[in-house]
Design a protein around this motif. Structure first.
Motif, PDB file in Angstrom:
ATOM      1  N   LEU A  38       0.861  -1.225   0.007  1.00  0.00           N
ATOM      2  CA  LEU A  38       0.110   0.080   0.022  1.00  0.00           C
ATOM      3  C   LEU A  38       0.935   1.277   0.089  1.00  0.00           C
ATOM      4  O   LEU A  38       1.749   1.523   0.997  1.00  0.00           O
ATOM      5  N   GLU A  39       0.439   2.040  -0.825  1.00  0.00           N
ATOM      6  CA  GLU A  39       1.341   3.306  -0.874  1.00  0.00           C
ATOM      7  C   GLU A  39       0.230   4.629  -0.926  1.00  0.00           C
ATOM      8  O   GLU A  39      -0.628   4.597  -1.710  1.00  0.00           O
ATOM      9  N   ARG A  40       0.715   5.395  -0.033  1.00  0.00           N
ATOM     10  CA  ARG A  40      -0.179   6.671   0.326  1.00  0.00           C
ATOM     11  C   ARG A  40      -0.524   7.498  -1.034  1.00  0.00           C
ATOM     12  O   ARG A  40      -1.477   8.057  -1.195  1.00  0.00           O
ATOM     13  N   GLY A  46       8.212   9.420  -2.607  1.00  0.00           N
ATOM     14  CA  GLY A  46       8.677   9.800  -1.192  1.00  0.00           C
ATOM     15  C   GLY A  46      10.113  10.335  -1.532  1.00  0.00           C
ATOM     16  O   GLY A  46      10.222  11.434  -2.078  1.00  0.00           O
ATOM     17  N   THR A  47      10.749   9.542  -0.974  1.00  0.00           N
ATOM     18  CA  THR A  47      12.738  10.020  -1.052  1.00  0.00           C
ATOM     19  C   THR A  47      13.074   9.591  -2.425  1.00  0.00           C
ATOM     20  O   THR A  47      14.203  10.081  -3.088  1.00  0.00           O
ATOM     21  N   THR A  48      12.770   8.198  -2.785  1.00  0.00           N
ATOM     22  CA  THR A  48      13.263   7.437  -3.906  1.00  0.00           C
ATOM     23  C   THR A  48      13.457   8.226  -5.297  1.00  0.00           C
ATOM     24  O   THR A  48      14.452   7.988  -5.869  1.00  0.00           O
ATOM     25  N   PHE A  49      12.294   8.930  -5.680  1.00  0.00           N
ATOM     26  CA  PHE A  49      12.610   9.601  -6.733  1.00  0.00           C
ATOM     27  C   PHE A  49      13.594  10.376  -7.049  1.00  0.00           C
ATOM     28  O   PHE A  49      14.036  10.909  -8.209  1.00  0.00           O
ATOM     29  N   GLY A  53      21.566   7.856  -7.030  1.00  0.00           N
ATOM     30  CA  GLY A  53      21.909   6.485  -7.629  1.00  0.00           C
ATOM     31  C   GLY A  53      22.980   5.667  -7.638  1.00  0.00           C
ATOM     32  O   GLY A  53      23.478   4.853  -8.646  1.00  0.00           O
ATOM     33  N   LEU A  54      24.068   6.184  -6.904  1.00  0.00           N
ATOM     34  CA  LEU A  54      25.377   5.679  -6.897  1.00  0.00           C
ATOM     35  C   LEU A  54      25.097   4.247  -5.910  1.00  0.00           C
ATOM     36  O   LEU A  54      24.315   4.334  -4.753  1.00  0.00           O
ATOM     37  N   VAL A  55      25.795   3.319  -6.442  1.00  0.00           N
ATOM     38  CA  VAL A  55      25.704   2.073  -5.654  1.00  0.00           C
ATOM     39  C   VAL A  55      26.929   1.460  -5.527  1.00  0.00           C
ATOM     40  O   VAL A  55      27.697   0.896  -6.028  1.00  0.00           O
ATOM     41  N   PRO A 321      14.904  15.739   1.064  1.00  0.00           N
ATOM     42  CA  PRO A 321      14.994  14.962   2.792  1.00  0.00           C
ATOM     43  C   PRO A 321      15.249  13.514   2.437  1.00  0.00           C
ATOM     44  O   PRO A 321      14.695  12.869   1.578  1.00  0.00           O
ATOM     45  N   GLU A 322      16.179  13.175   3.272  1.00  0.00           N
ATOM     46  CA  GLU A 322      16.251  11.640   3.547  1.00  0.00           C
ATOM     47  C   GLU A 322      16.442  11.500   5.176  1.00  0.00           C
ATOM     48  O   GLU A 322      16.597  12.285   5.900  1.00  0.00           O
ATOM     49  N   SER A 323      15.719  10.137   5.521  1.00  0.00           N
ATOM     50  CA  SER A 323      15.982   9.817   6.656  1.00  0.00           C
ATOM     51  C   SER A 323      17.453   9.227   7.084  1.00  0.00           C
ATOM     52  O   SER A 323      17.948   8.315   6.420  1.00  0.00           O
ATOM     53  N   GLY A 351      19.991   3.938   0.326  1.00  0.00           N
ATOM     54  CA  GLY A 351      18.876   3.142   0.023  1.00  0.00           C
ATOM     55  C   GLY A 351      19.047   2.410  -1.202  1.00  0.00           C
ATOM     56  O   GLY A 351      18.547   1.226  -1.306  1.00  0.00           O
ATOM     57  N   ILE A 352      19.368   3.150  -2.314  1.00  0.00           N
ATOM     58  CA  ILE A 352      19.359   2.472  -3.465  1.00  0.00           C
ATOM     59  C   ILE A 352      20.486   1.311  -3.325  1.00  0.00           C
ATOM     60  O   ILE A 352      20.012   0.191  -3.837  1.00  0.00           O
ATOM     61  N   ALA A 353      21.536   1.693  -2.994  1.00  0.00           N
ATOM     62  CA  ALA A 353      22.616   0.443  -2.947  1.00  0.00           C
ATOM     63  C   ALA A 353      22.016  -0.541  -2.032  1.00  0.00           C
ATOM     64  O   ALA A 353      22.465  -1.699  -2.300  1.00  0.00           O
ATOM     65  N   SER A 354      21.345  -0.462  -0.957  1.00  0.00           N
ATOM     66  CA  SER A 354      21.078  -1.442   0.003  1.00  0.00           C
ATOM     67  C   SER A 354      19.559  -1.987  -0.360  1.00  0.00           C
ATOM     68  O   SER A 354      19.646  -3.437   0.167  1.00  0.00           O
TER      69      SER A 354
HETATM   70  C1  LIG Z   1      19.303  13.719  -2.407  1.00  0.00           C
HETATM   71  C2  LIG Z   1      19.533  12.508  -2.148  1.00  0.00           C
HETATM   72  C3  LIG Z   1      20.412  11.685  -2.832  1.00  0.00           C
HETATM   73  C4  LIG Z   1      20.376  10.259  -2.639  1.00  0.00           C
HETATM   74  N1  LIG Z   1      21.501   9.505  -3.451  1.00  0.00           N
HETATM   75  C5  LIG Z   1      21.436   8.477  -3.139  1.00  0.00           C
HETATM   76  C6  LIG Z   1      22.418   7.421  -3.869  1.00  0.00           C
HETATM   77  O1  LIG Z   1      23.336   8.000  -4.772  1.00  0.00           O
HETATM   78  N2  LIG Z   1      22.713   6.204  -3.564  1.00  0.00           N
HETATM   79  C7  LIG Z   1      21.809   5.598  -2.616  1.00  0.00           C
HETATM   80  O2  LIG Z   1      21.812   4.176  -2.339  1.00  0.00           O
HETATM   81  N3  LIG Z   1      20.829   6.248  -1.946  1.00  0.00           N
HETATM   82  C8  LIG Z   1      20.806   7.462  -2.145  1.00  0.00           C
HETATM   83  N4  LIG Z   1      19.860   8.234  -1.853  1.00  0.00           N
HETATM   84  C9  LIG Z   1      18.969   7.644  -0.544  1.00  0.00           C
HETATM   85  C10 LIG Z   1      17.687   7.032  -1.045  1.00  0.00           C
HETATM   86  O3  LIG Z   1      17.162   7.828  -1.638  1.00  0.00           O
HETATM   87  C11 LIG Z   1      16.787   6.547   0.067  1.00  0.00           C
HETATM   88  O4  LIG Z   1      17.518   5.654   0.933  1.00  0.00           O
HETATM   89  C12 LIG Z   1      15.777   5.592  -0.342  1.00  0.00           C
HETATM   90  O5  LIG Z   1      15.032   6.307  -1.526  1.00  0.00           O
HETATM   91  C13 LIG Z   1      14.797   5.216   0.815  1.00  0.00           C
HETATM   92  O6  LIG Z   1      13.895   4.460   0.209  1.00  0.00           O
HETATM   93  P1  LIG Z   1      12.469   4.346   1.022  1.00  0.00           P
HETATM   94  O7  LIG Z   1      11.694   3.273   0.368  1.00  0.00           O
HETATM   95  O8  LIG Z   1      12.979   3.855   2.482  1.00  0.00           O
HETATM   96  O9  LIG Z   1      11.753   5.582   1.297  1.00  0.00           O
HETATM   97  P2  LIG Z   1      10.735   6.257   0.424  1.00  0.00           P
HETATM   98  O10 LIG Z   1      11.080   6.192  -0.960  1.00  0.00           O
HETATM   99  O11 LIG Z   1      10.498   7.543   1.064  1.00  0.00           O
HETATM  100  O12 LIG Z   1       9.350   5.568   0.431  1.00  0.00           O
HETATM  101  C14 LIG Z   1       8.749   5.518   1.631  1.00  0.00           C
HETATM  102  C15 LIG Z   1       7.021   5.628   0.980  1.00  0.00           C
HETATM  103  O13 LIG Z   1       6.049   5.410   2.124  1.00  0.00           O
HETATM  104  C16 LIG Z   1       4.981   5.988   1.742  1.00  0.00           C
HETATM  105  N5  LIG Z   1       4.239   6.059   2.832  1.00  0.00           N
HETATM  106  C17 LIG Z   1       4.378   6.946   3.895  1.00  0.00           C
HETATM  107  N6  LIG Z   1       3.694   6.653   5.053  1.00  0.00           N
HETATM  108  C18 LIG Z   1       2.698   5.886   4.419  1.00  0.00           C
HETATM  109  C19 LIG Z   1       1.401   5.124   5.002  1.00  0.00           C
HETATM  110  N7  LIG Z   1       0.902   5.690   6.027  1.00  0.00           N
HETATM  111  N8  LIG Z   1       0.590   4.483   3.959  1.00  0.00           N
HETATM  112  C20 LIG Z   1       1.127   4.117   2.691  1.00  0.00           C
HETATM  113  N9  LIG Z   1       2.339   4.653   2.301  1.00  0.00           N
HETATM  114  C21 LIG Z   1       3.015   5.648   3.224  1.00  0.00           C
HETATM  115  C22 LIG Z   1       5.746   7.351   1.214  1.00  0.00           C
HETATM  116  O14 LIG Z   1       4.671   7.931   0.502  1.00  0.00           O
HETATM  117  C23 LIG Z   1       6.603   6.681   0.435  1.00  0.00           C
HETATM  118  O15 LIG Z   1       6.262   6.392  -1.041  1.00  0.00           O
HETATM  119  C24 LIG Z   1      19.724   9.793  -1.730  1.00  0.00           C
HETATM  120  C25 LIG Z   1      18.691  10.540  -0.939  1.00  0.00           C
HETATM  121  C26 LIG Z   1      18.678  11.881  -1.321  1.00  0.00           C
HETATM  122  C27 LIG Z   1      17.780  12.496  -0.435  1.00  0.00           C
END
Ligand SMILES: Cc1cc2nc3c(=O)[nH]c(=O)nc-3n(C[C@H](O)[C@H](O)[C@H](O)COP(=O)(O)OP(=O)(O)OC[C@H]3O[C@@H](n4cnc5c(N)ncnc54)[C@H](O)[C@@H]3O)c2cc1C
Length: 816
Positions: A38-40, A46-49, A53-55, A321-323, A351-354
């Motif tokens: 389920l995606e809101r 969220g953050t992914t887009f 993209g470095l791995v 923003p990233e966590s 997170g992309i690498a992981s």
């Molecule tokens: C500027 C930047 C550069 C980065 N570069 C790299 C890189 O080079 N290499 C790399 O490995 N990583 C990189 N990262 C990190 C990477 O983008 C993140 O670690 C990764 O995208 C996190 O993915 P996620 O699925 O945890 O979070 P998200 O992509 O945020 O996904 C979480 C999802 O949960 C949904 N959600 C939240 N609450 C609810 C709810 N109650 N019900 C349903 N859905 C919900 C949100 O809408 C969101 O889509 C970068 C991050 C940033 C900010």
């Protein structure tokens, strides 16, 4: 036509970022096709887009490195499997070193990579330039190249994972926010959305930076906070598409080719926290305002490395923003606070690498109840009380963010949010020269400076010999020849009480705990693979009560393990009493004489032998004394109700002149325990190692025919042998600095790496422990018949091997 939400599912994954999609993909691959994601808003919104993209793959833990390696293997084949492009390119990754300390770090990383089976080459500046001709090299000392690192398009990889998940049977619903959870008797029954309710067995929360506040509503603590992270995207200026990714840590920057231009970002030492009052509603596909002023420091560094950037057009300064988490690692596992609530969040900009590996591991955890292998550095149970306070979490996390690319020195401590959790003796010890370290919020004396000799209680970080080397040597000598006090108040302590306490503990513990009142039992607690989940001391206080002591950092983990393994039909309750007791460990050959001086209880060997617990009076205080040692000397752990701590400490110290009693710290404990061969959980032992492999079979109750968790595996190994064995290695050269992860060679063949490294002052030599591995089996003869070398920062160092303790207090001589 919109699909209707199902009424039931085996698992519900919350969040359609890369982590949620990878977890759903792997759940289906493991046969849990009845999984709903389920995606809101929209997938990737969220953050992914907005990730770069470095791995990259190399981390300080073998298993996390293995997990990232799994991502690479998956990304390589995902396009063929799903028909969707992922942008995956395995151009390799370069890492630069611009000073000697960094070069040592890189060389040590190369050794670590080799230990973990990851290809990594050391290059001279010219070779690095040949791979990355856009850079200046005048300040380069050297570089490392990992040919299997790469880069990907984060949104495309996520869509491919989602497609793979759907192909395997997962249902994915966008625009479906999880609003609530239905909880019944401590278990989740259903997730609630505006579109309906789904009854499910497990919930997996992969909600990125929304995870902390979502989880907190159900009493689950996920310590992460949002931090701004920026990178520039340039117009095309002819950057070759086969350029490796580049990390230039001394300039805090990273680079990646993108459609003939460049992506360049970095880690500022003064990061900016975001969403202090919560993430705004409607935050999806949203970026933050570009902050050119803040990025200037990164840009300046980058221009020094890549002058061509000066004239490249900047398409965008992307701020997203990233966590991030307080220790820079992500968070996986089942929440200790709530059954069936699994977490995959806090990815600290990798997170992309992981995602590939993290999704695989989380799916295994969800379906099988355990991760595929020990993931302690990422385990949600590594956190605890200090991580409830968001302000504290944010403060520490910002420090961790700022250190992302700084030199990761051995023994480095965090400085922020301290002092916070203090033993009653903190001020006393500080005034006597204590240099503190921190663990799970606790301040713990690491060593004591001689204030009279103008020594400063401060660590000076280096890869070479440490500034505290001699001070720890003094404390070590005092522990071996006179007596010392260690303040070990931070030990986690539990009480297990109830009419079935003995039966419950007998099932969970590998050693025999059905001992008379007053007994102390050292035991491991095993998982179903025979791996060591906990390494604890149990004191039998009464017929229906045990007092259990474990390491500071394992408080949440061990409490969770013990409590969740108490069989349902037994009457036994576990209570955490950590904050009720100070622990003063009085150790050394004079410890008995000192104790006798301050108590009227008989503490002679006959009245108080090894392995016993006894309540004695000291200066008006009731003290629970445990006759036990982790340093290999006569000694007592004195567990003192916290309000008596200073009184008891002062009474002991008042005997000073006669017995040579001095303060000592954790680094002296480490040195002594290495000489004596005591194992440390989290490094030498853990869920991937059984007691038989770790040389701890003696602490397993095989003689008694009692069932206990993990017994079958131990029986099999005792009968059929093992494929790895923990050994002690001692380099001949006393000046070698061992830190852990150095590669072990037996007869010239790579057979493992060090789990612990340090120095033994009595034997006057460095000491390492590590597993010798052999697919055809390892016996004592196999170990002892080999010739050994360690690879230390890419130098081969000859060593002696031992399966016995190097130090024996009875004989006072070195056996190595
Ligand atoms: C500027 C930047 C550069 C980065 N570069 C790299 C890189 O080079 N290499 C790399 O490995 N990583 C990189 N990262 C990190 C990477 O983008 C993140 O670690 C990764 O995208 C996190 O993915 P996620 O699925 O945890 O979070 P998200 O992509 O945020 O996904 C979480 C999802 O949960 C949904 N959600 C939240 N609450 C609810 C709810 N109650 N019900 C349903 N859905 C919900 C949100 O809408 C969101 O889509 C970068 C991050 C940033 C900010």
């Amino acid at each position: 036509m919109t699909k209707e939400l199902p009424k039931t599912a085996k698992a519900v994954v919350i969040g359609g970022g890369i982590i949620g999609c990878s977890t759903a993909y792997h759940l289906a691959k493991l046969g849990w096709t009845d999984t709903v994601l389920l995606e809101r808003k929209k997938l990737t919104s969220g953050t992914t887009f907005h990730a770069a993209g470095l791995v990259g793959q190399l981390r300080t833990s073998a298993n996390i490195t293995q997990l990232l390696g799994y991502s690479v293997d998956l990304y390589k084949k995902l396009e063929a499997e799903t028909g969707l492009g992922t942008g995956w390119k395995m151009n390799g990754g370069l890492r630069l070193a611009c000073n000697q300390e960094r070069w040592t770090e890189v060389k040590r990383q190369a050794t670590t990579a080799q230990s973990f089976g990851l290809e990594m080459h050391l290059l001279n500046p010219q070779e690095a330039f040949d791979l990355w001709p856009l850079m200046t090299t005048d300040d380069l000392v050297g570089a490392a190249f990992l040919p299997t690192d790469g880069q990907a398009n984060p949104s495309d990889i996520t869509q491919a994972l989602a497609k793979g998940a759907r192909m395997a049977g997962v249902s994915i619903f966008e625009d479906t926010e999880v609003l609530d959870l239905e909880i019944d008797k401590g278990r989740i029954r259903a997730v609630i959305t505006a579109q309906g309710r789904i009854e499910c067995e497990r919930v997996v929360v992969c909600a990125g930076q929304w995870t902390r506040s979502f989880a907190a509503r159900f009493g689950v603590n996920v310590p992460l906070v949002s931090v701004e992270h920026q990178y520039i995207i340039t117009d095309s200026f002819g950057v070759p598409s086969n350029l490796p990714t580049l990390r230039d840590p001394d300039r805090l920057t990273y680079y990646k080719e993108e459609v003939g231009g460049m992506v360049m970002g970095g880690y500022e030492p003064n990061p900016i926290a975001w969403a202090l009052d919560g993430i705004p509603d409607g935050f999806h596909y949203t970026l933050l305002d570009s902050n050119f002023d803040h990025f200037e420091q990164i840009m300046e560094q980058a221009l020094g490395r890549v002058p061509a950037l000066e004239n490249a057009g900047i398409k965008q300064l992307l701020n997203g923003p990233e966590s991030f988490t307080p220790d820079g690692n992500f968070i996986l596992g089942e929440a200790p606070e709530l059954k069936n609530f699994f977490v995959g969040a806090g990815f600290n900009a990798f997170g992309i690498a992981s995602a590939g590996g993290a999704g695989m591991a989380l799916a295994e955890w969800v379906t099988r109840g355990e991760p595929p292998y020990d993931l302690w550095p990422a385990d949600i149970r590594r956190f605890g009380r200090p991580h409830f306070d968001t302000d504290w979490v944010r403060t520490r996390t910002l420090e961790a963010y700022g250190k992302h690319y700084t030199l990761a020195f051995p023994f480095e401590e965090y400085a922020s949010g301290r002092p916070c959790r203090k033993s009653p003796l903190y001020d006393r010890l500080k005034s006597q020269g204590a240099c503190f370290g921190e663990k799970l919020g606790w301040e713990r004396p690491n060593w004591f400076a001689d204030l009279f000799a103008n020594e400063e209680p401060k660590d000076i970080y280096t890869y070479a010999r440490q500034n505290w080397f001699d001070a720890v040597g003094r404390e070590h000598k005092a522990a071996r020849e006179a007596a010392v006090i260690f303040d070990q108040t931070s030990f986690a302590k539990f009480v297990l009480k109830g009419r079935d306490a003995e039966t419950a503990l007998s099932w969970i513990a590998a050693n025999d705990v059905a001992k008379p009142e007053g007994s102390l039992i050292y035991t491991q607690m095993l998982n179903d693979k025979g791996g060591i989940e906990c390494d604890v001391t149990c004191a039998r206080i009464a017929e229906n009560e045990y007092y259990i002591v474990t390491g500071t950092g394992f408080a949440t983990h061990d409490f969770d393990w013990i409590s969740r393994n108490i069989p349902d039909d037994l009457h036994a309750e576990l209570v955490d009493v950590t904050s009720a007791y100070t622990v003063l460990s009085l150790m050394g050959p004079n410890s008995r004489a000192i104790l006798q001086e301050v108590t009227t209880s008989d503490v002679s060997n006959a009245a108080f032998p090894f392995g016993r617990v006894k309540t004695i009076g000291i200066a008006g205080c009731p003290v629970r004394a445990l006759r036990i040692t982790y340093v290999g000397e006569l000694g007592y752990e004195l567990h003192v109700p916290i309000e008596y701590a200073i009184t008891v400490y002062d009474a002991l110290m008042a005997t000073d002149g006669q017995f040579g009693l001095v303060n000592a710290g954790y680094r002296a404990i480490e040195s002594c325990r290495l000489e004596k061969g005591y194992r440390a959980w989290g490094s030498d032992i853990g869920p991937d190692h059984t007691p038989v492999e770790a040389g701890l079979s003696w602490a397993v109750k095989m003689r008694k025919n009692t069932p206990f968790k993990g017994r079958e595996v131990i029986e099999r190994q005792l009968e059929g042998g093992v494929k790895k064995m923990l050994v002690c290695l001692v380099p001949e050269n006393p000046d070698i600095v061992l830190l852990g992860r150095e590669t072990i060679y037996r007869d010239g063949k790579r057979v493992g790496w060090l789990s612990s490294g340090g120095f033994g002052y009595t034997i006057g030599k460095p000491i390492g422990y590590g597993y010798v591995r052999n697919p055809d089996g390892v016996t004592e003869d196999f170990v002892l018949s080999g010739t050994y070398e360690l690879d230390v920062a890419r130098e081969r160092v000859p060593c002696k091997v031992s399966l016995k303790p190097l130090y024996d207090p009875e004989m006072k001589r070195v056996k190595a």
